[in-house]
Motif scaffolding. Structure first.
Motif, PDB file in Angstrom:
ATOM      1  N   ASP A  15       0.823  -1.214   0.000  1.00 31.97           N
ATOM      2  CA  ASP A  15       0.000   0.000   0.000  1.00 31.97           C
ATOM      3  C   ASP A  15       0.857   1.264   0.000  1.00 31.97           C
ATOM      4  OD1 ASP A  15      -2.225  -1.587  -0.034  1.00 31.97           O
ATOM      5  OD2 ASP A  15      -2.583  -1.474   2.128  1.00 31.97           O
ATOM      6  N   GLU A  16       2.010   1.213   0.663  1.00 25.35           N
ATOM      7  CA  GLU A  16       2.914   2.363   0.619  1.00 25.35           C
ATOM      8  C   GLU A  16       3.458   2.570  -0.787  1.00 25.35           C
ATOM      9  OE1 GLU A  16       5.822   1.678   3.641  1.00 25.35           O
ATOM     10  OE2 GLU A  16       4.649   2.714   5.181  1.00 25.35           O
ATOM     11  N   ALA A  17       3.776   1.469  -1.460  1.00 26.79           N
ATOM     12  CA  ALA A  17       4.258   1.568  -2.843  1.00 26.79           C
ATOM     13  C   ALA A  17       3.168   2.142  -3.747  1.00 26.79           C
ATOM     14  CB  ALA A  17       4.701   0.196  -3.349  1.00 26.79           C
ATOM     15  N   ALA A  18       1.928   1.687  -3.559  1.00 21.26           N
ATOM     16  CA  ALA A  18       0.819   2.198  -4.371  1.00 21.26           C
ATOM     17  C   ALA A  18       0.588   3.682  -4.101  1.00 21.26           C
ATOM     18  CB  ALA A  18      -0.452   1.401  -4.078  1.00 21.26           C
ATOM     19  N   GLN A  23       1.092   9.329  -5.883  1.00 22.38           N
ATOM     20  CA  GLN A  23       1.673  10.661  -5.695  1.00 22.38           C
ATOM     21  C   GLN A  23       2.411  11.084  -6.958  1.00 22.38           C
ATOM     22  OE1 GLN A  23       4.000  10.236  -1.995  1.00 22.38           O
ATOM     23  NE2 GLN A  23       2.860  11.973  -1.206  1.00 22.38           N
ATOM     24  N   SER A  24       3.195  10.169  -7.494  1.00 20.89           N
ATOM     25  CA  SER A  24       3.939  10.468  -8.718  1.00 20.89           C
ATOM     26  C   SER A  24       2.986  10.750  -9.877  1.00 20.89           C
ATOM     27  CB  SER A  24       4.856   9.291  -9.065  1.00 20.89           C
ATOM     28  OG  SER A  24       5.540   9.514 -10.272  1.00 20.89           O
ATOM     29  N   SER A  25       1.882  10.010  -9.917  1.00 19.00           N
ATOM     30  CA  SER A  25       0.898  10.228 -10.980  1.00 19.00           C
ATOM     31  C   SER A  25       0.279  11.619 -10.869  1.00 19.00           C
ATOM     32  CB  SER A  25      -0.197   9.161 -10.899  1.00 19.00           C
ATOM     33  OG  SER A  25      -1.214   9.411 -11.838  1.00 19.00           O
ATOM     34  N   VAL A  26      -0.016  12.043  -9.645  1.00 16.66           N
ATOM     35  CA  VAL A  26      -0.572  13.380  -9.443  1.00 16.66           C
ATOM     36  C   VAL A  26       0.405  14.439  -9.945  1.00 16.66           C
ATOM     37  CG1 VAL A  26      -1.208  15.079  -7.689  1.00 16.66           C
ATOM     38  CG2 VAL A  26      -2.119  12.764  -7.561  1.00 16.66           C
ATOM     39  N   SER A  27       1.680  14.273  -9.631  1.00 14.69           N
ATOM     40  CA  SER A  27       2.691  15.236 -10.098  1.00 14.69           C
ATOM     41  C   SER A  27       2.747  15.280 -11.615  1.00 14.69           C
ATOM     42  CB  SER A  27       4.054  14.859  -9.530  1.00 14.69           C
ATOM     43  OG  SER A  27       4.060  14.935  -8.118  1.00 14.69           O
ATOM     44  N   THR A  28       2.688  14.108 -12.237  1.00 13.53           N
ATOM     45  CA  THR A  28       2.714  14.052 -13.705  1.00 13.53           C
ATOM     46  C   THR A  28       1.488  14.748 -14.300  1.00 13.53           C
ATOM     47  OG1 THR A  28       3.943  11.965 -13.664  1.00 13.53           O
ATOM     48  CG2 THR A  28       2.763  12.494 -15.690  1.00 13.53           C
ATOM     49  N   VAL A  71      -3.029   2.814   3.337  1.00 18.37           N
ATOM     50  CA  VAL A  71      -1.774   2.712   4.097  1.00 18.37           C
ATOM     51  C   VAL A  71      -2.069   2.726   5.597  1.00 18.37           C
ATOM     52  CG1 VAL A  71       0.389   3.873   4.684  1.00 18.37           C
ATOM     53  CG2 VAL A  71      -0.326   3.696   2.297  1.00 18.37           C
ATOM     54  N   LEU A  72      -2.913   3.652   6.025  1.00 12.03           N
ATOM     55  CA  LEU A  72      -3.249   3.744   7.447  1.00 12.03           C
ATOM     56  C   LEU A  72      -3.944   2.476   7.923  1.00 12.03           C
ATOM     57  CD1 LEU A  72      -4.484   7.450   7.618  1.00 12.03           C
ATOM     58  CD2 LEU A  72      -2.247   6.547   8.312  1.00 12.03           C
ATOM     59  N   ALA A  73      -4.839   1.942   7.096  1.00 14.19           N
ATOM     60  CA  ALA A  73      -5.554   0.719   7.476  1.00 14.19           C
ATOM     61  C   ALA A  73      -4.611  -0.477   7.552  1.00 14.19           C
ATOM     62  CB  ALA A  73      -6.679   0.447   6.479  1.00 14.19           C
ATOM     63  N   SER A  74      -3.715  -0.605   6.583  1.00 10.80           N
ATOM     64  CA  SER A  74      -2.786  -1.738   6.603  1.00 10.80           C
ATOM     65  C   SER A  74      -1.791  -1.617   7.746  1.00 10.80           C
ATOM     66  CB  SER A  74      -2.055  -1.845   5.260  1.00 10.80           C
ATOM     67  OG  SER A  74      -1.332  -0.662   4.972  1.00 10.80           O
ATOM     68  N   ARG A  75      -1.407  -0.395   8.101  1.00 10.94           N
ATOM     69  CA  ARG A  75      -0.526  -0.212   9.257  1.00 10.94           C
ATOM     70  C   ARG A  75      -1.237  -0.614  10.546  1.00 10.94           C
ATOM     71  NH1 ARG A  75       4.225   2.226   9.492  1.00 10.94           N
ATOM     72  NH2 ARG A  75       5.168   2.996   7.570  1.00 10.94           N
ATOM     73  N   ALA A  76      -2.520  -0.281  10.639  1.00  9.56           N
ATOM     74  CA  ALA A  76      -3.289  -0.695  11.812  1.00  9.56           C
ATOM     75  C   ALA A  76      -3.381  -2.215  11.883  1.00  9.56           C
ATOM     76  CB  ALA A  76      -4.686  -0.081  11.759  1.00  9.56           C
ATOM     77  N   GLY A  77      -3.571  -2.856  10.736  1.00  7.72           N
ATOM     78  CA  GLY A  77      -3.607  -4.315  10.705  1.00  7.72           C
ATOM     79  C   GLY A  77      -2.280  -4.928  11.088  1.00  7.72           C
ATOM     80  N   ASP A  78      -1.189  -4.320  10.622  1.00  6.49           N
ATOM     81  CA  ASP A  78       0.146  -4.812  10.964  1.00  6.49           C
ATOM     82  C   ASP A  78       0.415  -4.655  12.455  1.00  6.49           C
ATOM     83  OD1 ASP A  78       2.698  -5.894  10.293  1.00  6.49           O
ATOM     84  OD2 ASP A  78       3.558  -3.889  10.426  1.00  6.49           O
ATOM     85  N   GLU A  79      -0.023  -3.531  13.014  1.00  2.32           N
ATOM     86  CA  GLU A  79       0.156  -3.316  14.450  1.00  2.32           C
ATOM     87  C   GLU A  79      -0.654  -4.331  15.254  1.00  2.32           C
ATOM     88  OE1 GLU A  79      -0.578   0.176  17.835  1.00  2.32           O
ATOM     89  OE2 GLU A  79      -0.698   0.647  15.697  1.00  2.32           O
ATOM     90  N   ARG A 264       2.047  -0.467 -12.809  1.00  3.97           N
ATOM     91  CA  ARG A 264       2.954  -0.377 -11.665  1.00  3.97           C
ATOM     92  C   ARG A 264       2.267  -0.789 -10.364  1.00  3.97           C
ATOM     93  NH1 ARG A 264       6.000   5.399 -13.063  1.00  3.97           N
ATOM     94  NH2 ARG A 264       7.502   4.535 -14.563  1.00  3.97           N
ATOM     95  N   VAL A 265       1.018  -0.383 -10.192  1.00  6.33           N
ATOM     96  CA  VAL A 265       0.273  -0.783  -8.994  1.00  6.33           C
ATOM     97  C   VAL A 265       0.037  -2.288  -9.001  1.00  6.33           C
ATOM     98  CG1 VAL A 265      -1.934  -0.578  -7.781  1.00  6.33           C
ATOM     99  CG2 VAL A 265      -0.810   1.472  -8.691  1.00  6.33           C
ATOM    100  N   SER A 266      -0.273  -2.837 -10.164  1.00  2.00           N
ATOM    101  CA  SER A 266      -0.477  -4.287 -10.273  1.00  2.00           C
ATOM    102  C   SER A 266       0.799  -5.051  -9.938  1.00  2.00           C
ATOM    103  CB  SER A 266      -0.943  -4.652 -11.684  1.00  2.00           C
ATOM    104  OG  SER A 266      -2.216  -4.093 -11.961  1.00  2.00           O
ATOM    105  N   LEU A 267       1.939  -4.489 -10.295  1.00  5.25           N
ATOM    106  CA  LEU A 267       3.208  -5.145  -9.993  1.00  5.25           C
ATOM    107  C   LEU A 267       3.447  -5.194  -8.494  1.00  5.25           C
ATOM    108  CD1 LEU A 267       5.782  -6.472 -10.994  1.00  5.25           C
ATOM    109  CD2 LEU A 267       6.798  -4.195 -11.247  1.00  5.25           C
ATOM    110  N   ALA A 268       3.141  -4.114  -7.802  1.00  5.54           N
ATOM    111  CA  ALA A 268       3.281  -4.101  -6.339  1.00  5.54           C
ATOM    112  C   ALA A 268       2.366  -5.145  -5.709  1.00  5.54           C
ATOM    113  CB  ALA A 268       2.967  -2.709  -5.791  1.00  5.54           C
ATOM    114  N   GLU A 269       1.167  -5.268  -6.237  1.00  2.00           N
ATOM    115  CA  GLU A 269       0.215  -6.255  -5.723  1.00  2.00           C
ATOM    116  C   GLU A 269       0.707  -7.679  -5.994  1.00  2.00           C
ATOM    117  OE1 GLU A 269      -3.167  -7.676  -3.869  1.00  2.00           O
ATOM    118  OE2 GLU A 269      -2.713  -5.553  -4.131  1.00  2.00           O
TER     119      GLU A 269
END
Length: 296
Positions: A15-18, A23-28, A71-79, A264-269
């Protein structure tokens, strides 16, 4: 439990990678909007081009916000799985000892799969219980020894030592069927546990087969998506140049950027799925090392 902890950690990294990709897409897209606005001022772009660029940018910002929530949800799950805040996570460590074929994985599982090892231990214990129950049929021998000392206080020097040693033999003549019932019960449990060993072997084979196929599929997906990422990036860069020369429209460029982001998102997944599948396989065949969880 361990697979769940590994999956939770991998979810955070995915999720951090996504989120970073969005973010990069928004900049582009911000650059695309700025370019469209300048070209519009020079009458080199249409109102439609500018509106499409702004619409894509707004959509990308919304997706970035959702990615941040993921990201926040997955971090909560990891915690929740790890018992402590995720903090800054490092890359997942490379796993070692992964079998190169299903046959090899199944052979290892027959020797060290936790579920099968537990079933065999129960079967062995129930076989011992049969022997213990049968022992009540047999005679038993016990040894005994006694020692004593006595002194008559009325006469000086009048004392007596008493020492006895012997064996006691007990021969069961009638138990009222209690021993027979105990033996039959123990045999029934042993028979059930032997069946459960066979069932555990079938279950382990099915689990290993499923996990092996999942691992192969995820590895093949990574190879295909990596090619897709390279191709989509090349297509996007080429279309940007062609758009500057008036050969391509802005819509085509925006579509190419969206395709590149999706790849790119699919690759991270896919990388997350492959790692979790590999860990699940190692755990099911008894080769997972819990110390690898110390990756923060």
């Amino acid at each position: 439990v361990i697979v769940g902890a590994v999956a939770a950690h991998a979810n955070v990294l995915r999720d951090e990678a996504a989120f970073e990709l969005r973010q990069s897409s928004v900049s582009t897209l911000e650059s695309q909007v700025e370019g469209a606005e300048r070209r519009r001022e020079l009458n080199d772009a249409t109102v439609t081009d500018l509106a499409q660029a702004r619409a894509r940018l707004a959509g990308a910002r919304a997706e970035m916000a959702l990615a941040r929530a993921d990201v926040l949800a997955s971090r909560a799950g990891d915690e929740s799985k790890g018992g402590q805040p995720s903090g800054t996570l490092g890359a997942l460590p490379a796993l070692s000892g992964t079998p190169e074929s299903f046959a090899s994985a199944y052979e290892i599982a027959l020797e060290s799969a936790p579920a099968l090892t537990a079933a065999r231990a129960r079967a062995s214990a129930s076989e011992d219980a049969v022997s213990v129950a049968r022992a009540d049929y047999a005679p038993s021998v016990s040894a005994f020894a006694r020692a004593g000392y006595a002194e008559d206080t009325n006469f000086v020097g009048d004392s007596r030592d008493d020492i006895s040693v012997g064996l006691r033999l007990r021969v069961p003549l009638y138990q009222g069927g209690a021993v027979s019932a105990a033996v039959r019960g123990a045999k029934s449990v042993a028979s059930r546990d032997r069946f459960l060993v066979d069932q555990a072997e079938r279950d382990v084979r099915a689990i290993v087969d499923s996990q092996w196929q999942a691992l192969l599929a995820s590895r093949l997906a990574i190879e295909a998506i990596e090619e897709q990422v390279v191709a989509s990036q090349l297509a996007f860069e080429s279309m940007q140049e062609e758009a500057l020369g008036g050969v391509r429209t802005l819509t085509v460029v925006l579509d190419a950027e969206r395709d590149m982001l999706a790849a790119r998102v699919s690759l991270a997944e896919a990388r997350r799925d492959a790692y979790v599948a590999e860990w699940a396989l190692l755990e099911s065949i008894g080769l997972a090392d819990p110390s690898l969880l110390s990756v923060q």
